[in-house]
Scaffold this active site. Structure first.
Site, PDB file in Angstrom:
ATOM      1  N   ALA A  33     124.454 -39.060  20.850  1.00 48.16           N
ATOM      2  CA  ALA A  33     123.171 -38.845  20.189  1.00 48.16           C
ATOM      3  C   ALA A  33     122.205 -38.172  21.150  1.00 48.16           C
ATOM      4  O   ALA A  33     122.425 -38.135  22.367  1.00 48.16           O
ATOM      5  CB  ALA A  33     122.607 -40.176  19.710  1.00 48.16           C
ATOM      6  N   GLU A  57     127.056 -46.598  24.854  1.00 49.81           N
ATOM      7  CA  GLU A  57     125.696 -47.091  24.594  1.00 49.81           C
ATOM      8  C   GLU A  57     125.323 -48.291  25.438  1.00 49.81           C
ATOM      9  O   GLU A  57     124.158 -48.445  25.844  1.00 49.81           O
ATOM     10  CB  GLU A  57     125.537 -47.444  23.103  1.00 49.81           C
ATOM     11  CG  GLU A  57     125.421 -46.242  22.179  1.00 49.81           C
ATOM     12  CD  GLU A  57     126.754 -45.755  21.663  1.00 49.81           C
ATOM     13  OE1 GLU A  57     126.784 -45.060  20.638  1.00 49.81           O
ATOM     14  OE2 GLU A  57     127.786 -46.065  22.311  1.00 49.81           O
ATOM     15  N   GLU A  84     131.166 -41.924  16.292  1.00 53.08           N
ATOM     16  CA  GLU A  84     130.873 -42.500  14.978  1.00 53.08           C
ATOM     17  C   GLU A  84     131.122 -41.488  13.867  1.00 53.08           C
ATOM     18  O   GLU A  84     131.689 -41.826  12.816  1.00 53.08           O
ATOM     19  CB  GLU A  84     129.434 -43.013  14.940  1.00 53.08           C
ATOM     20  CG  GLU A  84     129.275 -44.316  15.732  1.00 53.08           C
ATOM     21  CD  GLU A  84     127.846 -44.773  15.861  1.00 53.08           C
ATOM     22  OE1 GLU A  84     127.575 -45.966  15.619  1.00 53.08           O
ATOM     23  OE2 GLU A  84     126.999 -43.942  16.251  1.00 53.08           O
ATOM     24  N   GLY A 144     127.377 -41.288  19.065  1.00 58.16           N
ATOM     25  CA  GLY A 144     127.247 -40.808  17.698  1.00 58.16           C
ATOM     26  C   GLY A 144     128.341 -39.838  17.314  1.00 58.16           C
ATOM     27  O   GLY A 144     128.741 -39.753  16.148  1.00 58.16           O
TER      28      GLY A 144
END
Length: 257
Positions: A65, A131, A111, A108
């Site tokens: 991200a 993360e 994901e 992300g």
């Protein structure tokens, strides 16, 4: 199609979404995610598109991200903006979604890969959730999707430690479908996608619904859904064509009706 952070185009019934922020290794900001999801939904509605492919470039899928976008957020600002809600819409896409992965797919990016139905990866691809090393955790479905794929103990190990897994490890755990030479990943993904475009679209949709439901439903409820969907295929012209073609020993010509 003009988008700021992705390239979108249709190639022989395959709708392609290519992540395009190479200057920041395809880091996912909110606008980019919005563009991805809106394009997936558009392809899902487009009768010309039968299969969807999501890819990065030869060097990276998505390195995570956009940290700079998030670092000054507060619990209240996140609650009000609810930036992860848009991700839920990916699970409502009916058509097959294939991920074509080279390089890093982290945070992300991982994901987004896990939200896809099939994953074809290069031998040098890396997957993971770093993360925890930033004092946070996955928020766009990572804890749920990885756990469904490999079970809670192994998911906790990878997410707690924040380490990256190789494509080989991901394949051995059942996350990745195929691992091949990096230079062949896009070609192989499109080959599989084009193979799927030749299948009956209604069957593909009902198979996806049944398989995804199997992850959550008790066995008997899942079998009831499967049976209902099997019966539904007999209301399609494609079922008639498929069985007639089999009897006549010729390839079927499915129309999605």
């Amino acid at each position: 199609m003009s988008k700021k952070y992705i390239n979108a185009y249709i190639e022989d019934s395959v709708g392609v979404v290519q992540l395009n922020r190479p200057d920041v290794l395809n880091a996912l900001n909110r606008q980019m995610v919005d563009e991805i999801v809106e394009t997936l939904e558009m392809y899902d509605r487009d009768e010309k598109v039968k299969v969807i492919v999501v890819k990065g470039n030869q060097k990276v899928f998505a390195a995570g991200a956009d940290i700079e976008e998030m670092m000054n957020e507060s619990p209240l600002s996140l609650e009000l903006a609810d930036p992860f809600a848009v991700w839920d819409r990916i699970q409502l896409i009916n058509k097959p979604i294939l991920a074509s992965v080279n390089g890093f797919a982290l945070g992300g990016g991982f994901e987004l890969v896990l939200h896809c139905d099939m994953i074809i990866a290069g031998e040098e691809a890396k997957f993971g959730f770093p993360e925890v090393k930033l004092g946070v955790m996955p928020g766009a479905g990572g804890t749920q999707l990885l756990t469904k794929a490999i079970g809670s103990r192994r998911a906790l190990e990878w997410i707690w430690l924040g380490e990256s897994m190789t494509a080989k490890q991901a394949n051995e755990m059942g996350i990745v479908n195929r691992v091949i030479a990096p230079e062949l990943v896009e070609e192989e993904t499109m080959r599989v996608a084009h193979q799927l475009t030749k299948q009956a679209p209604i069957s593909l949709r009902l198979i996806k619904e049944s398989v995804k439901a199997a992850e959550d439903l008790p066995l008997i409820e899942g079998m009831k859904l499967e049976r209902k969907n099997f019966y539904l295929t007999f209301d399609s012209q494609d079922q008639t064509e498929g069985m007639k073609a089999f009897a006549e020993k010729r390839p079927p010509h499915f129309k999605g009706v």
